[in-house]
Design a protein around this motif. Structure first.
Motif, PDB file in Angstrom:
ATOM      1  N   GLU A 148       0.821  -1.204   0.000  1.00 50.83           N
ATOM      2  CA  GLU A 148       0.000   0.000   0.000  1.00 50.83           C
ATOM      3  C   GLU A 148       0.859   1.259   0.000  1.00 50.83           C
ATOM      4  OE1 GLU A 148      -0.491  -2.626   1.852  1.00 50.83           O
ATOM      5  OE2 GLU A 148      -2.619  -3.169   1.928  1.00 50.83           O
ATOM      6  N   ALA A 149       2.025   1.192   0.653  1.00 55.45           N
ATOM      7  CA  ALA A 149       2.921   2.351   0.697  1.00 55.45           C
ATOM      8  C   ALA A 149       3.404   2.762  -0.687  1.00 55.45           C
ATOM      9  CB  ALA A 149       4.121   2.046   1.601  1.00 55.45           C
ATOM     10  N   ASP A 150       3.485   1.809  -1.621  1.00 58.40           N
ATOM     11  CA  ASP A 150       3.905   2.146  -2.981  1.00 58.40           C
ATOM     12  C   ASP A 150       2.917   3.105  -3.650  1.00 58.40           C
ATOM     13  OD1 ASP A 150       6.288   0.598  -3.114  1.00 58.40           O
ATOM     14  OD2 ASP A 150       5.078  -1.201  -3.288  1.00 58.40           O
ATOM     15  N   LEU A 151       1.634   2.969  -3.330  1.00 54.59           N
ATOM     16  CA  LEU A 151       0.642   3.875  -3.897  1.00 54.59           C
ATOM     17  C   LEU A 151       0.875   5.295  -3.396  1.00 54.59           C
ATOM     18  CD1 LEU A 151      -2.649   1.774  -3.617  1.00 54.59           C
ATOM     19  CD2 LEU A 151      -0.821   1.642  -5.321  1.00 54.59           C
ATOM     20  N   LEU A 152       1.153   5.416  -2.109  1.00 58.48           N
ATOM     21  CA  LEU A 152       1.406   6.735  -1.533  1.00 58.48           C
ATOM     22  C   LEU A 152       2.628   7.383  -2.173  1.00 58.48           C
ATOM     23  CD1 LEU A 152       0.928   8.948   0.602  1.00 58.48           C
ATOM     24  CD2 LEU A 152       2.350   7.587   2.162  1.00 58.48           C
ATOM     25  N   VAL A 153       3.678   6.615  -2.347  1.00 59.21           N
ATOM     26  CA  VAL A 153       4.902   7.151  -2.942  1.00 59.21           C
ATOM     27  C   VAL A 153       4.633   7.638  -4.360  1.00 59.21           C
ATOM     28  CG1 VAL A 153       7.229   6.564  -3.723  1.00 59.21           C
ATOM     29  CG2 VAL A 153       6.405   5.737  -1.513  1.00 59.21           C
ATOM     30  N   ARG A 154       3.908   6.856  -5.107  1.00 57.64           N
ATOM     31  CA  ARG A 154       3.614   7.216  -6.498  1.00 57.64           C
ATOM     32  C   ARG A 154       2.819   8.517  -6.580  1.00 57.64           C
ATOM     33  NH1 ARG A 154       5.526   6.547 -11.558  1.00 57.64           N
ATOM     34  NH2 ARG A 154       3.864   6.480 -13.112  1.00 57.64           N
ATOM     35  N   ILE A 155       1.861   8.697  -5.675  1.00 66.22           N
ATOM     36  CA  ILE A 155       1.013   9.883  -5.698  1.00 66.22           C
ATOM     37  C   ILE A 155       1.762  11.109  -5.173  1.00 66.22           C
ATOM     38  CG2 ILE A 155      -1.024  10.913  -4.604  1.00 66.22           C
ATOM     39  CD1 ILE A 155      -2.278   8.098  -4.799  1.00 66.22           C
ATOM     40  N   ALA A 156       2.547  10.922  -4.120  1.00 65.65           N
ATOM     41  CA  ALA A 156       3.262  12.052  -3.523  1.00 65.65           C
ATOM     42  C   ALA A 156       4.383  12.550  -4.426  1.00 65.65           C
ATOM     43  CB  ALA A 156       3.824  11.657  -2.156  1.00 65.65           C
ATOM     44  N   TRP A 178      -2.552  13.821   5.002  1.00 64.29           N
ATOM     45  CA  TRP A 178      -2.984  13.266   6.282  1.00 64.29           C
ATOM     46  C   TRP A 178      -4.024  12.180   6.042  1.00 64.29           C
ATOM     47  CZ3 TRP A 178      -1.444  18.241   5.727  1.00 64.29           C
ATOM     48  CH2 TRP A 178      -0.615  18.795   6.723  1.00 64.29           C
ATOM     49  N   ALA A 179      -4.120  11.251   6.969  1.00 64.54           N
ATOM     50  CA  ALA A 179      -5.092  10.163   6.866  1.00 64.54           C
ATOM     51  C   ALA A 179      -5.565   9.766   8.253  1.00 64.54           C
ATOM     52  CB  ALA A 179      -4.485   8.959   6.155  1.00 64.54           C
ATOM     53  N   THR A 180      -6.719   9.130   8.295  1.00 65.80           N
ATOM     54  CA  THR A 180      -7.187   8.558   9.552  1.00 65.80           C
ATOM     55  C   THR A 180      -6.228   7.444   9.969  1.00 65.80           C
ATOM     56  OG1 THR A 180      -8.607   7.075   8.279  1.00 65.80           O
ATOM     57  CG2 THR A 180      -9.609   9.099   9.143  1.00 65.80           C
ATOM     58  N   PRO A 181      -6.183   7.100  11.265  1.00 62.58           N
ATOM     59  CA  PRO A 181      -5.189   6.120  11.732  1.00 62.58           C
ATOM     60  C   PRO A 181      -5.227   4.790  10.983  1.00 62.58           C
ATOM     61  CG  PRO A 181      -6.156   7.260  13.595  1.00 62.58           C
ATOM     62  CD  PRO A 181      -6.925   7.712  12.389  1.00 62.58           C
ATOM     63  N   GLY A 182      -6.428   4.282  10.649  1.00 54.33           N
ATOM     64  CA  GLY A 182      -6.510   3.003   9.951  1.00 54.33           C
ATOM     65  C   GLY A 182      -5.863   3.044   8.591  1.00 54.33           C
ATOM     66  N   LEU A 183      -6.107   4.098   7.844  1.00 53.68           N
ATOM     67  CA  LEU A 183      -5.494   4.226   6.522  1.00 53.68           C
ATOM     68  C   LEU A 183      -4.018   4.587   6.618  1.00 53.68           C
ATOM     69  CD1 LEU A 183      -8.191   5.837   4.233  1.00 53.68           C
ATOM     70  CD2 LEU A 183      -6.839   3.805   3.764  1.00 53.68           C
ATOM     71  N   ALA A 184      -3.650   5.358   7.627  1.00 48.09           N
ATOM     72  CA  ALA A 184      -2.236   5.688   7.814  1.00 48.09           C
ATOM     73  C   ALA A 184      -1.423   4.413   8.034  1.00 48.09           C
ATOM     74  CB  ALA A 184      -2.068   6.644   8.989  1.00 48.09           C
ATOM     75  N   ALA A 185      -2.002   3.482   8.799  1.00 48.84           N
ATOM     76  CA  ALA A 185      -1.300   2.227   9.060  1.00 48.84           C
ATOM     77  C   ALA A 185      -1.072   1.447   7.763  1.00 48.84           C
ATOM     78  CB  ALA A 185      -2.098   1.385  10.053  1.00 48.84           C
ATOM     79  N   LYS A 186      -2.033   1.512   6.837  1.00 44.99           N
ATOM     80  CA  LYS A 186      -1.875   0.799   5.573  1.00 44.99           C
ATOM     81  C   LYS A 186      -0.894   1.503   4.642  1.00 44.99           C
ATOM     82  CE  LYS A 186      -6.336  -1.565   5.245  1.00 44.99           C
ATOM     83  NZ  LYS A 186      -5.695  -2.894   5.274  1.00 44.99           N
ATOM     84  N   LEU A 187      -1.008   2.813   4.558  1.00 46.34           N
ATOM     85  CA  LEU A 187      -0.236   3.552   3.562  1.00 46.34           C
ATOM     86  C   LEU A 187       1.190   3.845   3.986  1.00 46.34           C
ATOM     87  CD1 LEU A 187      -3.002   6.057   2.446  1.00 46.34           C
ATOM     88  CD2 LEU A 187      -2.073   4.171   1.098  1.00 46.34           C
ATOM     89  N   ALA A 188       1.433   3.872   5.274  1.00 45.86           N
ATOM     90  CA  ALA A 188       2.778   4.228   5.730  1.00 45.86           C
ATOM     91  C   ALA A 188       3.380   3.197   6.669  1.00 45.86           C
ATOM     92  CB  ALA A 188       2.749   5.598   6.413  1.00 45.86           C
ATOM     93  N   GLY A 240       3.648  -7.353   2.752  1.00 46.59           N
ATOM     94  CA  GLY A 240       2.474  -6.682   3.291  1.00 46.59           C
ATOM     95  C   GLY A 240       1.205  -7.424   2.975  1.00 46.59           C
ATOM     96  N   GLU A 241       0.132  -7.045   3.646  1.00 42.59           N
ATOM     97  CA  GLU A 241      -1.168  -7.648   3.397  1.00 42.59           C
ATOM     98  C   GLU A 241      -1.542  -7.450   1.942  1.00 42.59           C
ATOM     99  OE1 GLU A 241      -5.418  -5.997   4.322  1.00 42.59           O
ATOM    100  OE2 GLU A 241      -4.501  -6.784   6.134  1.00 42.59           O
ATOM    101  N   GLY A 242      -1.889  -8.533   1.273  1.00 40.39           N
ATOM    102  CA  GLY A 242      -2.289  -8.426  -0.115  1.00 40.39           C
ATOM    103  C   GLY A 242      -1.176  -8.666  -1.108  1.00 40.39           C
ATOM    104  N   GLU A 243       0.075  -8.821  -0.641  1.00 39.97           N
ATOM    105  CA  GLU A 243       1.155  -9.085  -1.572  1.00 39.97           C
ATOM    106  C   GLU A 243       1.261 -10.567  -1.848  1.00 39.97           C
ATOM    107  OE1 GLU A 243       4.883  -7.438  -0.452  1.00 39.97           O
ATOM    108  OE2 GLU A 243       4.012  -5.598   0.276  1.00 39.97           O
ATOM    109  N   ALA A 244       1.660 -10.901  -3.038  1.00 45.83           N
ATOM    110  CA  ALA A 244       1.889 -12.295  -3.366  1.00 45.83           C
ATOM    111  C   ALA A 244       3.273 -12.706  -2.900  1.00 45.83           C
ATOM    112  CB  ALA A 244       1.776 -12.502  -4.877  1.00 45.83           C
ATOM    113  N   PRO A 245       3.463 -13.932  -2.425  1.00 48.34           N
ATOM    114  CA  PRO A 245       4.780 -14.386  -2.040  1.00 48.34           C
ATOM    115  C   PRO A 245       5.692 -14.498  -3.257  1.00 48.34           C
ATOM    116  CG  PRO A 245       3.226 -16.208  -2.045  1.00 48.34           C
ATOM    117  CD  PRO A 245       2.427 -14.960  -2.263  1.00 48.34           C
TER     118      PRO A 245
END
Length: 410
Positions: free
Chosen positions: A58-66, A318-328, A351-356
């Protein structure tokens, strides 16, 4: 029906009940619904691309957008995940506008296929939603996805999963004209804006959370894997609903006793419906200056109600705590995102949702013959007929009672 079919039907019935329970909680509270779907959509988008053996977080999405410039070997995969995310946030109306929804899905399919492969025209695929009537949303979504997979020759598993999502959400609306479309003014490219969706069950998370299974809705084993995974995920999601409710209560407490000019409570409510924002977006929502919005955000962050996830002087999000935990990152909020934004190599973690590593390749799966898919579709139809019979029993009993009452009166 044989013993295994009965067991499968019982599993499906239990999954439908779990989904209906969460649906009831979300319909009763739009803030819980917005935050729950915002968090789930991000995880599902990453998981859907992960099923194609592309490791993302999920952090990769944040990096791409920022970051305003393209960088990194995984940039195309991140763009694919963002496209899936935008669809999840607003799938559209497959019952009232099936061509429009399928045209959007076809664009996702083109990202998922080779240049010499062309998805079938949307007008030729509209029948995939013909069985969506609101009887059993998960089962109807499975049937729609399997039908689409067969009609398109397994051209794009990502597109098949978006058909599932669109059908499952539409089944919960019980009629056309409900879903509309995404915000055109979202500068966060899918992370921001309001969610406009009704789905509950997400197929990629069902196959990747805690395990890894292949996406194959057109055969009995694959369909059972999806239903089993959805049941597991829905059991886990109850805890997240409770956490969001706790956040709501904390916002209310923070606003108690504030003077009339304070915008703290208004800002908290705005984040309830749009859990990821910049100061400029918040200022626009509340009709205040960006500087004033930044001051409110700092106060919200001090109370633990939002978290800054970019950790930069400019382009702060900024994000709510639940989304912050996913994105960062759940344990060190902001650390992974900050490392990526500063050009450092991020810590390697699954991370959650990643393929091994070495996961299964999903594209162009041709192992399902026409006969096997037709058997699967026939089994879906038999199960739906059984659902229809169960749903019809109370109506039949009521009509019979009315007939007996009429005879008694006469």
């Amino acid at each position: 029906m044989g013993e295994r079919a009965e067991t499968t039907f019982d599993l499906l019935l239990g999954t439908e009940i779990r989904a209906a329970r969460i649906e009831g909680l979300l319909r009763a509270d739009p803030v819980v619904a917005a935050q729950w779907r915002a968090e789930a959509a991000i995880a599902e988008a990453v998981a859907s691309i992960g099923l194609d053996d592309v490791q993302l977080s999920e952090a990769d999405l944040l990096v791409r957008i920022a970051e305003s410039r393209a960088q990194g070997a995984d940039a195309p995969a991140v763009e694919d995940a963002l496209a899936v995310l935008r669809f999840l946030r607003a799938p559209g109306d497959p019952l009232g506008d099936p061509v429009g929804v399928l045209s959007r899905i076809a664009r996702l399919a083109r990202r998922d296929t080779d240049a010499d492969e062309t998805p079938a025209p949307a007008e030729e695929l509209v029948d995939v939603f013909a069985g969506v009537r609101g009887r059993a949303p998960v089962l109807e979504a499975l049937r729609a996805a399997a039908d689409y997979a067969w009609r398109t020759g397994r051209l794009s598993p990502v597109a098949e999963r978006m058909v599932f999502v669109a059908a499952e959400g539409a089944a919960r609306c019980a009629g056309p004209g409900r879903a509309r479309g995404s915000r055109a003014d979202d500068p966060l490219r899918g992370l921001g804006g309001r969610i406009d969706a009704d789905w509950i069950a997400l197929p990629s998370l069902a196959l990747t959370r805690g395990r890894f299974r292949s996406w194959s809705p057109g055969n009995a084993r694959g369909a059972r894997d999806i239903v089993e995974g959805i049941a597991v995920v829905l059991d886990q999601e109850i805890g997240r609903v409770i956490a969001i409710r706790s956040w709501q209560e904390a916002v209310k407490r923070a606003g108690e006793g504030r003077h009339g000019r304070s915008r703290l409570l208004d800002a908290g409510r705005a984040f309830g419906l749009e859990p990821v924002m910049t100061a400029a977006i918040l200022a626009s929502r509340l009709g205040m200056t960006p500087r004033g919005a930044t001051n409110v955000l700092v106060e919200l962050e001090g109370r633990g109600l939002v978290q800054e996830i970019t950790m930069r002087r400019a382009a702060r999000i900024w994000a709510t705590p639940g989304l912050a935990a996913k994105l960062a990152g759940a344990r060190t909020t902001g650390t992974r995102a900050r490392a990526r934004l500063d050009g450092e190599k991020p810590p390697v973690a699954l991370g959650e949702g990643e393929a091994p590593a070495g996961g299964l390749r999903q594209r162009h799966l041709k192992e399902e013959t026409e006969a096997s898919v037709q058997r699967a579709l026939a089994e879906f139809d038999r199960s739906l007929a059984e659902v229809d019979e169960i749903l019809a029993r109370p109506v039949a009993r009521r009509e019979q009672g009315e007939i007996l009452a009429h005879r008694t009166r006469t």
